[in-house]
Design an enzyme around this catalytic site. Structure first.
Site, mmCIF file in Angstrom:
data_model
loop_
_atom_site.group_PDB
_atom_site.id
_atom_site.type_symbol
_atom_site.label_atom_id
_atom_site.label_comp_id
_atom_site.label_asym_id
_atom_site.label_seq_id
_atom_site.Cartn_x
_atom_site.Cartn_y
_atom_site.Cartn_z
ATOM 1 C CB ALA B 94 52.696 -47.867 41.705
ATOM 2 C CG HIS B 95 52.658 -45.083 37.901
ATOM 3 N ND1 HIS B 95 51.777 -44.045 37.847
ATOM 4 C CD2 HIS B 95 51.919 -46.209 37.965
ATOM 5 C CE1 HIS B 95 50.555 -44.511 37.871
ATOM 6 N NE2 HIS B 95 50.592 -45.818 37.952
#
Lengths: 160, 149
Positions: B94-95
């Site tokens: 996601a990051h």
């Protein structure tokens, strides 16, 4: 758990909410739903915590908060809940978690994210955390962010 | 891009929850002393300029029956870009941040099932030959990311 309809809603919104006067009506139309039905489903997803909030994710670099330090601490297990709660309440701590150690290389079990306009500011804030932890902290480190490599948020995988 | 006082007020307000109503932006515009049209125009510009990276719902994978996990890898400098391409190719990432430490790549996995964390981390280890350390949260002491604009 989420059902098929919730899943379609999440997929339709994971890229973001449209910036138009009636955004939910527009999303509802693409899903073949009435706006009221979508709003009802969204309220339910919120009450279950699946949606935390509908909001902007700011780019702190572009807002002058160019220094981001992940401060990590080895805190005695007996004191972690009490001290973690106190650190989490500091206004400049944006995320604060207890996580498992990965011994022998990684003795740290408390993670607190600190942002500032430069490293001097981040170090001042880090010193405040250190003062609160006192003798219950046996080791500490800070990992500055050098570069955002990816930032997309959650993406559901396409299901066949 | 230069931010004026209205842009800053918008950035601060829009980090809080948008109401579930037919015209959610109109109410916020009134609160901030501007028009719906001006608010939407400014928000679009803030997004285009990447001052807002995303506007929309924040989902909690765990509440959906899934999971999040912070992971870290010690990636040799000469392999960094190759490993990065392999890691970021996973939609579960996601990051991802590069950080100043021997453990220099830190990313969050968000998966639809708890088992998805291990499966994805194992796949990254196979693809890169580098150990993926896993730091799932044991306790959350605070969440509510806000930046004062």
């Amino acid at each position: 758990m989420i059902d098929t309809k919730d899943r379609e809603i999440i997929e339709a919104l994971q890229g973001g909410l449209p910036l138009v006067p009636a955004p939910y009506a527009q999303v509802a139309e693409t899903l073949g739903l009435e706006e009221d039905a979508l709003l009802f489903r969204l309220a339910e997803l919120k009450s279950r915590g699946v949606i935390r909030r509908i909001a902007a994710a700011p780019n702190h670099y572009k807002l002058g908060m160019t220094s981001n330090g992940m401060t990590v601490w080895d805190v005695e297990d007996d004191h972690i809940t009490e001290l973690g709660t106190r650190i989490g309440q500091l206004p400049f701590v944006t995320h604060c978690y207890e996580r498992p150690r990965a011994l022998p290389d990684w003795p740290y079990n408390l993670f607190a994210m600190v942002h500032g306009k430069d490293e001097v500011e981040v170090e001042e804030k880090r010193a405040e955390i250190a003062a609160i932890l006192g003798d219950a902290c046996r080791a500490k480190d800070i990992l500055y962010s050098k570069r955002i490599l990816k930032k997309t948020g959650l993406r559901l995988k396409a299901k066949g | 891009m230069k931010l004026d006082a209205t842009d800053r007020a918008i950035l601060n307000r829009m980090q809080d929850d948008l109401p579930l109503s037919t015209h959610p932006y109109a109410g916020i515009a009134a609160e901030l002393g501007t028009s719906e049209n001006d608010l939407l125009r400014r928000l679009s510009r803030l997004k285009e300029e990447r001052i807002i990276t995303r506007f929309g719902p924040f989902f909690d994978a765990a509440a959906m029956g899934g999971a999040f996990c912070l992971c870290a890898m010690a990636v040799p400098a000469e392999k960094f870009e190759t490993v990065l391409t392999k890691v970021n190719a996973h939609p579960e990432v996601a990051h991802n941040y590069e950080r100043t430490h021997r453990l220099n790549m830190w990313f969050v996995l968000a998966t639809e099932t708890p088992e998805g964390i291990g499966a994805t981390a194992d796949a990254i280890e196979r693809e890169t030959g580098i150990e993926v350390l896993r730091f799932p949260k044991l306790q959350e002491f605070f969440i509510g990311f806000r930046v004062a604009a």
